[in-house]
Design an enzyme around this catalytic site. Structure first.
Site, PDB file in Angstrom:
ATOM      1  N   ARG A   1       0.852  -1.191   0.000  1.00 30.53           N
ATOM      2  CA  ARG A   1       0.000   0.000   0.000  1.00 30.53           C
ATOM      3  C   ARG A   1       0.891   1.244   0.000  1.00 30.53           C
ATOM      4  O   ARG A   1       1.935   1.287   0.654  1.00 30.53           O
ATOM      5  CB  ARG A   1      -0.925   0.028   1.228  1.00 30.53           C
TER       6      ARG A   1
ATOM      7  N   GLU B   1      -4.326   7.353  -4.722  1.00 30.33           N
ATOM      8  CA  GLU B   1      -4.610   6.835  -6.062  1.00 30.33           C
ATOM      9  C   GLU B   1      -6.034   7.227  -6.448  1.00 30.33           C
ATOM     10  O   GLU B   1      -6.938   7.079  -5.612  1.00 30.33           O
ATOM     11  CB  GLU B   1      -4.451   5.305  -6.101  1.00 30.33           C
TER      12      GLU B   1
ATOM     13  N   HIS C   1      -0.904   0.033  -9.873  1.00 28.36           N
ATOM     14  CA  HIS C   1      -1.569  -0.811  -8.875  1.00 28.36           C
ATOM     15  C   HIS C   1      -2.301  -1.972  -9.564  1.00 28.36           C
ATOM     16  O   HIS C   1      -3.496  -2.192  -9.341  1.00 28.36           O
ATOM     17  CB  HIS C   1      -2.546   0.004  -8.034  1.00 28.36           C
TER      18      HIS C   1
END
Length: 328
Positions: free
Chosen positions: A240, A269, A293
């Site tokens: 993360r 994000e 991601h």
């Protein structure tokens, strides 16, 4: 009686992979982004919610839906679901723990190699600049092998263990830190040894992050840790973005205090254009590789997760316990 479900995972994804709920189920699809009011209206008297791992289910939604009995996260993450509010109402919440572990593990090893060889950087330069000049820059900067490196894993969960298995042929040295240590037998089987975080930061050539976001882990790699690292150290983050202080990381990359950072995740994000990592000089950007991601977003992982979600709700209908409950 038909069972009723709200899904923020759209039908197009189910159709893509040929996975479907039983024919007698009534499915309402809710497209993100949505408000609490949108979700409450969609859920109404329904019993089940399936959400993309990045989509929220708040206390307001849980309190307003009296028939709700189960919430399933499509993926591994469930931090957007108010699990405590669900628990207070007797509503179980499950995730798909480990479903994307192999995909993320592969991406983790890929980013380790990328950090040592910076292929994406030279790929771009070869397409826009003189071949000889690019090759000379590559040799001056240095190209490194993975074999023999000391790799430190911060977190030794399912993804890290899968990555360790894939690293075995490279004959690397692997150390790890985790608050929940594997058994001595597991350590021996994986050929890993325990080190405190401070020692991993100081000793390891590659530092790979595999911890959840908690008050203890948020910003755990910051200026102090970057200054303690080896000058050629590679940081890999497939966990993360909040685990790294990005402002401090940008400063370390600009100063050349560390060799390279390879990030599949950044906070926040989507990443805004004025983010510290996107406003570095060209020298700083040359020490950074980013992916959007998507480490765990393989077709194979989606098939596993969607099948797991459907199977869990069918377990509930049969009066069985769902798997991977996170708020028991």
């Amino acid at each position: 009686m038909a069972k009723k479900l709200v899904s923020t995972v759209l039908q197009s994804r189910f159709d893509k992979y040929g996975i479907h709920f039983p024919e007698d189920w009534e499915i309402t699809y809710l497209e993100a982004p949505y408000t609490d009011e949108d979700m409450i209206k969609a859920v109404g008297d329904k019993e089940y919610i399936l959400v993309n791992a990045t989509h929220p289910v708040t206390k307001a939604v849980i309190d307003a839906c009296p028939n709700l009995k189960f919430i399933q996260s499509e993926g591994v993450a469930f931090n957007k679901i108010d699990t405590e509010a669900a628990k207070a109402k007797g509503i179980l919440v499950s995730n798909n723990r480990g479903a994307n572990a192999k995909g993320v593990a592969e991406h983790t090893v890929f980013l380790m190699l990328e950090g040592l060889r910076t292929l994406s950087y030279y790929d771009h330069k070869l397409k826009t600049e003189d071949y000889v000049t690019v090759k000379q820059e590559s040799l001056a900067r240095g190209v490194h092998e993975l074999g023999g490196k000391h790799i430190g894993f911060i977190g030794m969960g399912a993804i890290a263990k899968e990555a360790v298995k894939r690293l075995a042929p490279w004959e690397v040295k692997i150390s790890y830190f985790d608050t929940f240590r594997p058994t001595p037998e597991q350590e021996k089987e994986l050929n890993i040894s325990y080190l405190p975080v401070d020692e991993i930061v100081k000793q390891c050539d590659i530092i790979s992050l595999h911890v959840p976001v908690t008050p203890e882990t948020e910003g755990m790699l910051a200026a102090e840790q970057f200054k303690a690292m080896k000058p050629n150290a590679v940081i890999v983050n497939t966990a993360r973005g909040e685990i790294i202080n990005d402002k401090d990381l940008a400063a370390a990359l600009e100063a050349g205090e560390i060799g390279h950072a390879c990030l599949d995740v950044v906070a926040p994000e989507p990443t805004p254009a004025d983010h510290p990592l996107l406003t570095m000089s060209e020298a700083g950007k040359a020490r950074l590789t980013m992916s959007p991601h998507h480490a765990g977003m393989t077709d194979e992982a989606f098939i596993t997760m969607l099948n797991g979600a459907v199977a869990n709700m069918e377990r509930m209908e049969k009066g069985e316990q769902p798997v991977n409950v996170v708020n028991r």
